[in-house]
Design an enzyme around this catalytic site. Sequence first.
Site, PDB file in Angstrom:
ATOM      1  N   LYS A  33       0.850  -1.203   0.000  1.00 51.72           N
ATOM      2  CA  LYS A  33       0.000   0.000   0.000  1.00 51.72           C
ATOM      3  C   LYS A  33       0.879   1.244   0.000  1.00 51.72           C
ATOM      4  CE  LYS A  33      -0.331  -0.390   5.040  1.00 51.72           C
ATOM      5  NZ  LYS A  33      -1.179  -0.853   6.145  1.00 51.72           N
ATOM      6  N   ARG A 129     -10.064  -0.113  16.083  1.00 57.80           N
ATOM      7  CA  ARG A 129     -10.030   0.791  14.932  1.00 57.80           C
ATOM      8  C   ARG A 129     -11.135   0.297  14.015  1.00 57.80           C
ATOM      9  NH1 ARG A 129      -4.478   1.267  11.559  1.00 57.80           N
ATOM     10  NH2 ARG A 129      -5.163  -0.844  11.018  1.00 57.80           N
ATOM     11  N   TYR A 253      18.686  28.224   8.794  1.00 54.27           N
ATOM     12  CA  TYR A 253      17.523  28.971   9.284  1.00 54.27           C
ATOM     13  C   TYR A 253      17.488  28.997  10.813  1.00 54.27           C
ATOM     14  CZ  TYR A 253      15.258  29.170   4.683  1.00 54.27           C
ATOM     15  OH  TYR A 253      14.948  29.434   3.392  1.00 54.27           O
ATOM     16  N   MET A 301      14.133  23.304   2.749  1.00 55.45           N
ATOM     17  CA  MET A 301      13.300  22.624   1.760  1.00 55.45           C
ATOM     18  C   MET A 301      14.134  21.795   0.775  1.00 55.45           C
ATOM     19  SD  MET A 301      10.414  24.197  -0.822  1.00 55.45           S
ATOM     20  CE  MET A 301       9.410  24.916   0.445  1.00 55.45           C
TER      21      MET A 301
HETATM   22  C1  LIG Z   1      -0.387  -1.908   6.738  1.00 62.14           C
HETATM   23  C2  LIG Z   1      -0.931  -3.214   7.205  1.00 62.14           C
HETATM   24  C3  LIG Z   1      -0.082  -4.319   7.397  1.00 62.14           C
HETATM   25  C4  LIG Z   1       1.424  -4.224   7.273  1.00 62.14           C
HETATM   26  O1  LIG Z   1       1.938  -3.700   8.481  1.00 62.14           O
HETATM   27  P1  LIG Z   1       3.518  -3.660   8.754  1.00 62.14           P
HETATM   28  O2  LIG Z   1       3.621  -3.234  10.173  1.00 62.14           O
HETATM   29  O3  LIG Z   1       4.087  -2.658   7.800  1.00 62.14           O
HETATM   30  O4  LIG Z   1       4.029  -5.011   8.496  1.00 62.14           O
HETATM   31  C5  LIG Z   1      -0.659  -5.533   7.732  1.00 62.14           C
HETATM   32  N1  LIG Z   1      -1.999  -5.647   7.894  1.00 62.14           N
HETATM   33  C6  LIG Z   1      -2.841  -4.610   7.755  1.00 62.14           C
HETATM   34  C7  LIG Z   1      -4.297  -4.806   7.977  1.00 62.14           C
HETATM   35  C8  LIG Z   1      -2.343  -3.359   7.428  1.00 62.14           C
HETATM   36  O5  LIG Z   1      -3.175  -2.325   7.293  1.00 62.14           O
END
Ligand SMILES: *Cc1c(COP(=O)(O)O)cnc(C)c1O
Length: 357
Positions: A33, A129, A253, A301
């Site tokens: 993702k 969640r 800065y 930047m």
């Molecule tokens: C993002 C995600 C993972 C991967 O998590 P990592 O800590 O990067 O291994 C696994 N399962 C779900 C449901 C996620 O949203």
Amino acid sequence: MRPARALIDLSALRHNYQLARETTGAKALAVIKADAYGHGAVRVAQALEAQADGFAVACIEEALELRQAGICAPILLLEGFFEADELPLIVEHDFWCVVHSLWQLDAIEQTIVGKPLNIWLKMDSGMHRVGVHPADYESAYKRLLASEKVAKVVLMTHFARADELGSARTDEQVAIFQSAREGLSAEVSLRNSPGVMGWPNVPSDWVRPGIMLYGATPFDQPQSVADRLQPVMTLESKVICVRELPAGEPVGYGGAFVTDRNMRIGVVAMGYADGYPRQAPTGTPVMIDGHRSQLLGRVSMDMLCVDLTHVPAAGVGSRVELWGKNVLASDVATHAGTIPYQIFCNLKRVPRLYSGD
Ligand SMILES: *Cc1c(COP(=O)(O)O)cnc(C)c1O
């Protein structure tokens, strides 16, 4: 050409994927993702496709990008669909689909789907969640089966604190999950990267490694599997200017760093517009022509300053590793008060160059 770039080592990626599989003996969905945590989802998927059991992404937009690039492997949508009108596309492209809420179950029941779906039914085992409440889980599972719209259901949950190796919470989540799924004979999937690496006794037909694929540890302490990861991304650039300053001179800065002796300061073509964290303070490690050194003053930047005082051979054109195989992204993250996940996801503007295909 501006020398800032991200080198992506695809053979290290494959090594880390294999490590996730070997450590668990399970099938592994490579979590790619958010553009593979900044590494480039299409290139990462292409590099893993021959060995991977499948991929996981956050949403259908990310999944379609992979299909359009010719990726035929299974792809799981980790949040399922956001609107019921995504269901026809999910069917058309054979995406696997998480169901985390009862409204999604209603939508599946009410929509003609054409072809049976592959559903991953998510339980809220304590993260609070998303996920179906444990008390509703068995009935949700049975509704899915009764709807005749599913070909297969995988039982899944997600850990909130698996990165805390001393916490009892992960075992509690496993116990809640196991008790709510008792009697349901289906494959299970619980472990993310910290689960894969640090929690060997969790039942697993499928694991879901993300951050470990990219070679970064989710733990803030040494760990045996973490020692075997290979960093995939090297963020590098070059020194473009050198300043020799006496003691008492402000740098950058806000004058946030003031020289405390005669110092040689290198200016590097890298800044927060490239994703280098602006929060990184003086003292954050960098590597200059193979010598460890440190960031000085505030990150701008497009530029940042490093200490060349003890690296006399370094000068304009010297290579600087901001993170990679020597400076760990997780160390930079700790200095900057964040996590390697965010460090990688923030990457932008710099070209990505791939090797190890
Ligand atoms: C993002 C995600 C993972 C991967 O998590 P990592 O800590 O990067 O291994 C696994 N399962 C779900 C449901 C996620 O949203």
